[in-house]
Design a protein around this motif. Sequence first.
Motif, PDB file in Angstrom:
ATOM      1  N   ALA A 282       0.804  -1.069   0.131  1.00  0.00           N
ATOM      2  CA  ALA A 282      -0.116   0.095  -0.004  1.00  0.00           C
ATOM      3  C   ALA A 282       1.021   1.171   0.073  1.00  0.00           C
ATOM      4  O   ALA A 282       1.637   1.405   0.755  1.00  0.00           O
ATOM      5  N   ILE A 283       0.687   2.131  -0.848  1.00  0.00           N
ATOM      6  CA  ILE A 283       1.415   3.171  -1.150  1.00  0.00           C
ATOM      7  C   ILE A 283       0.886   4.501  -1.337  1.00  0.00           C
ATOM      8  O   ILE A 283      -0.227   4.558  -1.900  1.00  0.00           O
ATOM      9  N   ILE A 284       0.922   5.690  -0.512  1.00  0.00           N
ATOM     10  CA  ILE A 284       0.414   6.864  -0.550  1.00  0.00           C
ATOM     11  C   ILE A 284       0.989   7.816  -1.509  1.00  0.00           C
ATOM     12  O   ILE A 284       2.402   7.853  -1.475  1.00  0.00           O
ATOM     13  N   LEU A 285       0.553   8.267  -2.296  1.00  0.00           N
ATOM     14  CA  LEU A 285       1.104   8.920  -3.785  1.00  0.00           C
ATOM     15  C   LEU A 285       0.021  10.231  -3.683  1.00  0.00           C
ATOM     16  O   LEU A 285      -1.087  10.199  -3.621  1.00  0.00           O
ATOM     17  N   PRO A 286       0.783  11.202  -4.346  1.00  0.00           N
ATOM     18  CA  PRO A 286      -0.084  12.535  -4.678  1.00  0.00           C
ATOM     19  C   PRO A 286      -1.065  12.107  -5.974  1.00  0.00           C
ATOM     20  O   PRO A 286      -0.583  11.263  -6.655  1.00  0.00           O
ATOM     21  N   ASP A 287      -2.150  12.708  -6.048  1.00  0.00           N
ATOM     22  CA  ASP A 287      -3.093  12.445  -6.944  1.00  0.00           C
ATOM     23  C   ASP A 287      -2.444  12.513  -8.419  1.00  0.00           C
ATOM     24  O   ASP A 287      -3.020  12.040  -9.276  1.00  0.00           O
ATOM     25  N   GLY A 288      -1.517  13.559  -8.557  1.00  0.00           N
ATOM     26  CA  GLY A 288      -0.876  13.575  -9.749  1.00  0.00           C
ATOM     27  C   GLY A 288      -0.482  12.571 -10.379  1.00  0.00           C
ATOM     28  O   GLY A 288      -0.417  12.190 -11.482  1.00  0.00           O
ATOM     29  N   GLY A 323       1.431  20.197   7.375  1.00  0.00           N
ATOM     30  CA  GLY A 323       2.309  21.275   6.696  1.00  0.00           C
ATOM     31  C   GLY A 323       1.890  21.272   5.341  1.00  0.00           C
ATOM     32  O   GLY A 323       2.635  21.956   4.532  1.00  0.00           O
ATOM     33  N   THR A 324       1.156  20.201   4.650  1.00  0.00           N
ATOM     34  CA  THR A 324       1.043  20.104   3.092  1.00  0.00           C
ATOM     35  C   THR A 324      -0.456  20.210   2.739  1.00  0.00           C
ATOM     36  O   THR A 324      -1.073  19.304   3.360  1.00  0.00           O
ATOM     37  N   GLY A 325      -1.054  20.873   1.897  1.00  0.00           N
ATOM     38  CA  GLY A 325      -2.261  20.417   1.171  1.00  0.00           C
ATOM     39  C   GLY A 325      -2.360  19.563   0.136  1.00  0.00           C
ATOM     40  O   GLY A 325      -3.372  19.525  -0.536  1.00  0.00           O
ATOM     41  N   VAL A 326      -1.215  18.971  -0.088  1.00  0.00           N
ATOM     42  CA  VAL A 326      -1.366  18.070  -1.485  1.00  0.00           C
ATOM     43  C   VAL A 326      -2.396  17.016  -1.356  1.00  0.00           C
ATOM     44  O   VAL A 326      -2.249  16.178  -0.251  1.00  0.00           O
ATOM     45  N   THR A 410      -5.634   6.051 -16.423  1.00  0.00           N
ATOM     46  CA  THR A 410      -5.812   6.707 -15.474  1.00  0.00           C
ATOM     47  C   THR A 410      -6.254   6.347 -14.163  1.00  0.00           C
ATOM     48  O   THR A 410      -6.962   5.357 -14.504  1.00  0.00           O
ATOM     49  N   PHE A 411      -5.807   6.751 -13.003  1.00  0.00           N
ATOM     50  CA  PHE A 411      -6.195   5.753 -11.939  1.00  0.00           C
ATOM     51  C   PHE A 411      -6.959   6.762 -11.247  1.00  0.00           C
ATOM     52  O   PHE A 411      -7.426   6.523  -9.807  1.00  0.00           O
ATOM     53  N   SER A 412      -7.873   7.715 -11.597  1.00  0.00           N
ATOM     54  CA  SER A 412      -8.495   8.639 -10.961  1.00  0.00           C
ATOM     55  C   SER A 412      -9.896   8.192 -10.604  1.00  0.00           C
ATOM     56  O   SER A 412     -10.685   7.821 -11.279  1.00  0.00           O
ATOM     57  N   TYR A 413     -10.053   8.475  -9.354  1.00  0.00           N
ATOM     58  CA  TYR A 413     -11.213   8.077  -8.638  1.00  0.00           C
ATOM     59  C   TYR A 413     -12.298   8.856  -9.124  1.00  0.00           C
ATOM     60  O   TYR A 413     -13.338   8.215  -9.353  1.00  0.00           O
ATOM     61  N   SER A 414     -12.045  10.040  -9.311  1.00  0.00           N
ATOM     62  CA  SER A 414     -13.459  10.814 -10.004  1.00  0.00           C
ATOM     63  C   SER A 414     -13.710  10.427 -11.163  1.00  0.00           C
ATOM     64  O   SER A 414     -15.028  10.786 -11.875  1.00  0.00           O
ATOM     65  N   TYR A 554     -13.045  14.927 -15.222  1.00  0.00           N
ATOM     66  CA  TYR A 554     -12.114  15.145 -15.873  1.00  0.00           C
ATOM     67  C   TYR A 554     -10.829  15.578 -15.423  1.00  0.00           C
ATOM     68  O   TYR A 554      -9.825  15.779 -15.789  1.00  0.00           O
ATOM     69  N   LYS A 555     -10.967  16.546 -14.049  1.00  0.00           N
ATOM     70  CA  LYS A 555      -9.924  17.387 -13.672  1.00  0.00           C
ATOM     71  C   LYS A 555      -8.762  16.487 -13.248  1.00  0.00           C
ATOM     72  O   LYS A 555      -8.923  15.250 -12.767  1.00  0.00           O
ATOM     73  N   TYR A 556      -7.509  16.813 -13.130  1.00  0.00           N
ATOM     74  CA  TYR A 556      -6.562  16.164 -12.589  1.00  0.00           C
ATOM     75  C   TYR A 556      -5.481  16.898 -11.919  1.00  0.00           C
ATOM     76  O   TYR A 556      -5.506  18.122 -12.184  1.00  0.00           O
ATOM     77  N   GLY A 557      -4.575  16.390 -11.311  1.00  0.00           N
ATOM     78  CA  GLY A 557      -3.617  17.192 -10.387  1.00  0.00           C
ATOM     79  C   GLY A 557      -3.912  17.292  -9.213  1.00  0.00           C
ATOM     80  O   GLY A 557      -4.904  17.470  -8.569  1.00  0.00           O
ATOM     81  N   SER A 558      -2.633  17.192  -8.251  1.00  0.00           N
ATOM     82  CA  SER A 558      -2.793  17.160  -6.897  1.00  0.00           C
ATOM     83  C   SER A 558      -2.396  18.495  -6.074  1.00  0.00           C
ATOM     84  O   SER A 558      -3.187  18.817  -5.044  1.00  0.00           O
TER      85      SER A 558
END
Length: 612
Positions: A282-288, A323-326, A410-414, A554-558
């Motif tokens: 299990a890896i946590i990664l930025p949505d980007g 400290g981060t909003g990513v 794409t692995f985007s949930y949305s 369709y939006k993308y980016g973390s």
Amino acid sequence: MTTTLEHLNKTITKAHNYLYANEGLSNAEALEELLKLMYCKILIEQDSKANSINSDEEIYNIVNEVYFKLASRFSDIFEQSFKIGKETIIYIMQMFLDINFSRLKSDTKGHILQKVLDRSYRERNGQFFTPVPVVDFIVKMIEPKSHEKGCDPACGTGGFMFGALNHIMANENVSSLDNLYFYEISDKIARFIKMRTLFEFGNCKTHIKNMDSLSNDLDYKFDYILSNPPFGSQGKIKNSKLLSNYELGRDKKTDQLFANQTPDILFVEKIIKSLKYGGRTAIILPDGDFENPSTSYLREYILSNTKIDAIVSLPSGTFIPYGTGVKASVIFLTRLKKDELRRLQNENYQIFFSKINKLGYTFSKHSKEEFNNDGTIAQDYEDVVSAYKNRTYNEISFVVPINKILEKNTFSYSFYCPSYNHSIHKITKAKYVRLKDVVILKDKRERIIADKEYSYIEIADVNASSNEIFNSEIMYGEALPSRASYIVKTGDIIIAIAGNAIGSKKHSKAMVSEEYNDCICTNGFAVMKPNGISPYYLLYFFNNDDFLNQVQKYKYGSAIPTISKEDLLNIVIPLYDETKMQEIENAMQKACEYRRMAKMLTSFDYYSSSPS
């Protein structure tokens, strides 16, 4: 001597705060000194002399005596002396007099330590810390076993491995650290983990290596790996020798090394290659990494080497307290041999998707625990675990066939979320057009003249709720930001294609009025001229959930969510009968006229120009 958990929490928090406030220490340093004192208290409890302590001086002397022995025995963990003064040592040890640390179970020690741990490492911008609810969620999804070897190659304060141990202890009544491996690049944090295991379990025989996992081999091929690797553009890796060791350090199209690479991408390859076949991660990664067109090669690598078990979207505020909003998500993978992977792909196996909305704490810098009305912790991640284990699906938790993932890359949930797709299905059942069929997109950037004066419009200059531009800034060309791009004309429609608000009710859009004719706007807007459709109907649609849901899809980016102009132009627009279309147009036109009238009536210039 019995001590409630509430009393423990208050005492430990008070002691930590006292150290932080009175000794000039960082939060992390204060935590280390606190650990020293707590372990000294354990040793004192085991000494018969403890019962005969009567004065502050005796407290101070015995603590120093015990600590000297402790530092001599564990010289790789403890420094030779405290960083705090005599008065502080006495004050805190007095606070500990009614607590018998020796009788506390390891999970209780871990709990009280965790209370100050998250605060202590927030100042490090999340580099070493994963929130406890996220750890708990991931561990429950992976279900580590005592006989399995597990690790975290970028372990920070060790949250994942301690979480795995707690799970094993709860389910198998085993407390051994033998199969847990910690890898940490910071020698200070690696030392802290040894201090933590000594305090919680009475020994420091922990498999922890102070090393750079990207530059060195891990000890084994592991059964499971849990990790929240460092991510972000600030710490990009530029070492060509290191990059050459990774497939993901090289541009597959040109066979040339990248000039640099973000560590999270290299960690994905390191983790997958460090698993046994059949091992899971299990890896946590930025949505980007899940969505950006520029990271499609990463997704191809994952699809070529692993079975994707699940992808779960974390709340956008998950890491704000640290400290981060990513925006980030968790991907669950199983490493398989190529022939087994191909067989499963040919069978079109299903991938679980879900989204967590609540984690039990508020998403702010000064985060607090969040409770439901009945007093329970406000979290829904256990619902996600249940849906995954029991295969119970709904609008939030659902499955997607691998063939669709392979097709879309794409692995985007949305992108796959049913609720966002319902709008499209509903619209396309009746009469509709695509946006590209009814607008002319202005895509030619203006050539900026340095000494020419411009009126510049930013996204913040548009009122999203009233669909109007309310401000522009006069600037010479030489002072314009590089994003100043398009000249707008009266009747044009501008709509934001980047920013945190896109796809929400605060999505910025406006019709250009005469007042802002010939202004120049940021490339954060798409500028379009309606062609064969009423601009007022377009404004109506851009305020509608059917439009906003498609943007969400369709939006993308973390860091800065974006929708490409191609995807924007492919958005579908419902067309109604002529009467209804006219009613909508008239209503929107009247609303715009009323706003212009209201603006005029509240203008000082309107009254000052009237006859007296």
